[in-house]
Design an enzyme around this catalytic site. Structure first.
Site, PDB file in Angstrom:
ATOM      1  N   GLU A  73      41.530  18.712  13.150  1.00 46.32           N
ATOM      2  CA  GLU A  73      42.324  17.767  12.368  1.00 46.32           C
ATOM      3  C   GLU A  73      43.134  16.835  13.267  1.00 46.32           C
ATOM      4  OE1 GLU A  73      44.601  20.109   9.627  1.00 46.32           O
ATOM      5  OE2 GLU A  73      42.868  20.498   8.350  1.00 46.32           O
ATOM      6  N   GLU A  88      52.336  24.832  11.663  1.00 48.14           N
ATOM      7  CA  GLU A  88      51.420  24.524  10.563  1.00 48.14           C
ATOM      8  C   GLU A  88      51.717  25.418   9.356  1.00 48.14           C
ATOM      9  OE1 GLU A  88      48.898  22.187  10.300  1.00 48.14           O
ATOM     10  OE2 GLU A  88      49.741  21.435  12.179  1.00 48.14           O
ATOM     11  N   HIS A 136      51.290  30.598   6.119  1.00 49.06           N
ATOM     12  CA  HIS A 136      50.802  31.255   4.898  1.00 49.06           C
ATOM     13  C   HIS A 136      49.796  32.355   5.249  1.00 49.06           C
ATOM     14  CE1 HIS A 136      51.777  27.338   2.569  1.00 49.06           C
ATOM     15  NE2 HIS A 136      52.828  28.134   2.621  1.00 49.06           N
ATOM     16  N   ASP A 162      36.842  18.860   6.241  1.00 48.09           N
ATOM     17  CA  ASP A 162      36.388  19.761   5.186  1.00 48.09           C
ATOM     18  C   ASP A 162      35.622  20.954   5.760  1.00 48.09           C
ATOM     19  OD1 ASP A 162      37.540  18.091   3.327  1.00 48.09           O
ATOM     20  OD2 ASP A 162      35.639  17.251   2.601  1.00 48.09           O
ATOM     21  N   GLU A 200      41.756  29.102  12.423  1.00 46.65           N
ATOM     22  CA  GLU A 200      42.804  28.167  11.995  1.00 46.65           C
ATOM     23  C   GLU A 200      43.225  27.279  13.163  1.00 46.65           C
ATOM     24  OE1 GLU A 200      44.952  25.853   9.923  1.00 46.65           O
ATOM     25  OE2 GLU A 200      44.094  27.556   8.837  1.00 46.65           O
TER      26      GLU A 200
END
Length: 125
Positions: free
Chosen positions: A77, A29, A34, A96, A70
């Site tokens: 998701e 991912e 990041h 969201d 995460e």
């Protein structure tokens, strides 16, 4: 057909394997990669600042929580995309909300690092 339930030490090793597989999946991912970079920057900033061991420990715990959130967000998701491949307002809200949880942890990590950087002399950190 489901595989049989494992017990004892076999279960422990299987669970460790599932966790390793989850970590490998999460590394695919971009957002997680990041966040790893973000965490490395925060740790580097704390090191340059000469932060205390307690500050490093708290920051590492916050980063671990960020990683866990995460992972949960990614799981949400994946499930939403599987169950509802077409656009759905319900699916969008679920995604969201997961994203907001990650955002909250990003802010908490940055705020903690900033608090350490701008501490006054009476701070325990």
């Amino acid at each position: 057909m489901r595989p049989p339930k494992l017990r004892g030490v076999e279960h422990l090793f299987a669970a460790a394997g599932y966790s390793i597989n989850g970590g490998r999946r999460l590394l695919r991912e971009p957002a997680f990669r990041h966040e790893i970079l973000f965490g490395a920057v925060l740790i580097l900033v704390l090191a340059i600042q000469g932060a205390s061991a307690a500050a490093f420990l708290i920051q590492l715990v916050l980063l671990a929580i960020l990683g866990a959130i995460e992972a949960v967000n990614t799981a949400i998701e994946l499930i939403v995309d599987r169950v509802s491949p077409e656009f759905s307002a319900f699916a969008k809200h679920a995604k969201d909300l997961g994203s907001f949880a990650v955002f909250c942890l990003l802010v908490a990590n940055a705020a903690f690092c900033a608090a350490v950087l701008f501490k006054d002399s009476t701070s325990f950190l």
